[in-house]
Design an enzyme around this catalytic site. Sequence first.
Site, short mmCIF file in Angstrom:
data_model
loop_
_atom_site.label_atom_id
_atom_site.label_comp_id
_atom_site.label_asym_id
_atom_site.label_seq_id
_atom_site.Cartn_x
_atom_site.Cartn_y
_atom_site.Cartn_z
N HIS A 40 65.52 12.59 30.45
CA HIS A 40 66.25 11.25 30.70
C HIS A 40 66.33 11.05 31.55
O HIS A 40 67.20 11.41 32.57
CB HIS A 40 67.65 11.51 30.12
CG HIS A 40 67.45 12.61 28.48
ND1 HIS A 40 67.70 13.66 28.42
CD2 HIS A 40 67.35 11.36 26.95
CE1 HIS A 40 67.23 13.32 26.59
NE2 HIS A 40 66.94 12.17 26.41
N HIS A 47 60.36 10.48 23.40
CA HIS A 47 59.97 12.05 22.94
C HIS A 47 61.29 12.32 21.53
O HIS A 47 61.37 11.30 20.93
CB HIS A 47 61.08 12.73 23.66
CG HIS A 47 62.15 12.39 24.16
ND1 HIS A 47 62.43 11.33 25.30
CD2 HIS A 47 63.80 12.81 23.84
CE1 HIS A 47 63.67 11.44 25.07
NE2 HIS A 47 64.69 12.19 24.62
N CYS A 82 73.97 14.65 18.49
CA CYS A 82 72.45 13.85 18.39
C CYS A 82 71.65 15.22 19.22
O CYS A 82 72.96 16.08 19.79
CB CYS A 82 72.55 12.82 19.23
SG CYS A 82 73.51 11.65 18.63
N HIS A 84 67.84 17.40 20.82
CA HIS A 84 66.44 17.46 20.69
C HIS A 84 65.93 19.07 19.71
O HIS A 84 66.50 20.71 20.51
CB HIS A 84 66.03 17.56 21.90
CG HIS A 84 66.21 16.46 22.58
ND1 HIS A 84 67.39 16.37 23.40
CD2 HIS A 84 65.50 15.29 22.51
CE1 HIS A 84 67.93 15.73 24.14
NE2 HIS A 84 66.90 14.93 23.32
N GLU A 102 77.09 22.35 20.22
CA GLU A 102 78.33 21.05 20.70
C GLU A 102 80.19 21.25 19.77
O GLU A 102 80.75 21.00 20.32
CB GLU A 102 77.68 19.58 20.23
CG GLU A 102 76.26 19.87 21.60
CD GLU A 102 75.92 18.77 21.01
OE1 GLU A 102 76.48 17.77 20.85
OE2 GLU A 102 74.30 17.87 21.59
N TYR A 119 64.19 3.97 18.23
CA TYR A 119 65.69 3.02 19.51
C TYR A 119 65.05 3.64 20.84
O TYR A 119 64.58 4.53 21.71
CB TYR A 119 66.25 3.14 18.83
CG TYR A 119 66.95 4.04 19.79
CD1 TYR A 119 68.12 4.19 20.84
CD2 TYR A 119 67.41 5.43 19.07
CE1 TYR A 119 68.44 5.26 21.78
CE2 TYR A 119 67.46 6.37 19.89
CZ TYR A 119 68.76 6.87 21.23
OH TYR A 119 69.01 7.85 21.67
N GLU A 129 67.23 6.05 26.98
CA GLU A 129 66.74 6.97 25.93
C GLU A 129 65.72 6.04 25.11
O GLU A 129 65.71 4.78 25.29
CB GLU A 129 67.96 6.51 25.23
CG GLU A 129 69.13 7.74 25.42
CD GLU A 129 68.89 9.00 25.07
OE1 GLU A 129 67.95 9.36 24.51
OE2 GLU A 129 69.85 9.87 25.07
N GLU A 131 63.74 7.61 21.87
CA GLU A 131 63.44 8.83 20.78
C GLU A 131 63.01 8.33 19.67
O GLU A 131 63.85 6.93 18.83
CB GLU A 131 64.62 9.05 20.85
CG GLU A 131 65.02 9.78 22.21
CD GLU A 131 66.68 10.63 21.80
OE1 GLU A 131 66.83 11.38 22.70
OE2 GLU A 131 67.36 10.22 21.60
N TRP A 176 72.61 4.01 19.69
CA TRP A 176 72.42 4.69 18.67
C TRP A 176 72.70 3.66 17.59
O TRP A 176 72.51 3.81 16.31
CB TRP A 176 71.53 5.62 18.61
CG TRP A 176 72.47 7.05 19.65
CD1 TRP A 176 73.00 7.85 18.51
CD2 TRP A 176 72.60 7.20 20.11
NE1 TRP A 176 74.15 8.58 19.48
CE2 TRP A 176 73.55 8.13 21.04
CE3 TRP A 176 72.63 6.80 21.80
CZ2 TRP A 176 74.82 8.78 21.90
CZ3 TRP A 176 72.96 6.92 23.29
CH2 TRP A 176 73.63 8.49 23.38
#
Length: 193
Positions: A40, A47, A82, A84, A102, A119, A129, A131, A176
């Site tokens: 980032h 990604h 959110c 990955h 989290e 987005y 971002e 992604e 997002w």
Amino acid sequence: MRHGRDRTGTGREGRSLVDDVILLDEAGNEVGTAAKAEVHTAETPLHLAFSCHVAGPDGRLLVTRRSLAKRAWPGVWTNAFCGHPRPGESFEDAVTRHADRELGMRVSDVAPAVPDFRYRAVDAGGIVENEVCPVYTATADGEVRMNPEEVMDFAWTAPRDLAAALAAAPWAFSPWLVLQAPRLDLLRPDGGP
């Protein structure tokens, strides 16, 4: 940044892929990996990621405020979490792992809601971002125990109240979340508790 992968879960350079993100070409095909800590930037490559919206047993939705330590959109209100997926990890496993890391929370009923969401957005500090980010829903199984490195605050809100807030003040939320809302039945202004 890009490198190949062997069957042992390490890259050709011998480093672990545990904290790597999956890089994609414009058609959405995997083309390699990059270290999450390095991906980032002002020139973030495309990604793979995911977003998850979590509902409580009473139908209210969990919204979180991103930690000020976050590189992108620090301090901004967003969906529950959110993340990955790791190379070779299913989205369902990634959602479960991130919920625990989290929010200290278990989730169930993980299901795709907007599988083709993609987005690109730039925050005030210039971090991008970029992604392919399938959107999932899940049900909370337990209390929130925030990880302060990820989340600085949280709230449970009625879907119609969140939809109204997004319409009235979109700048107060992650881009997002604002872009996902029109595609999520659970955030219809006329629905929810």
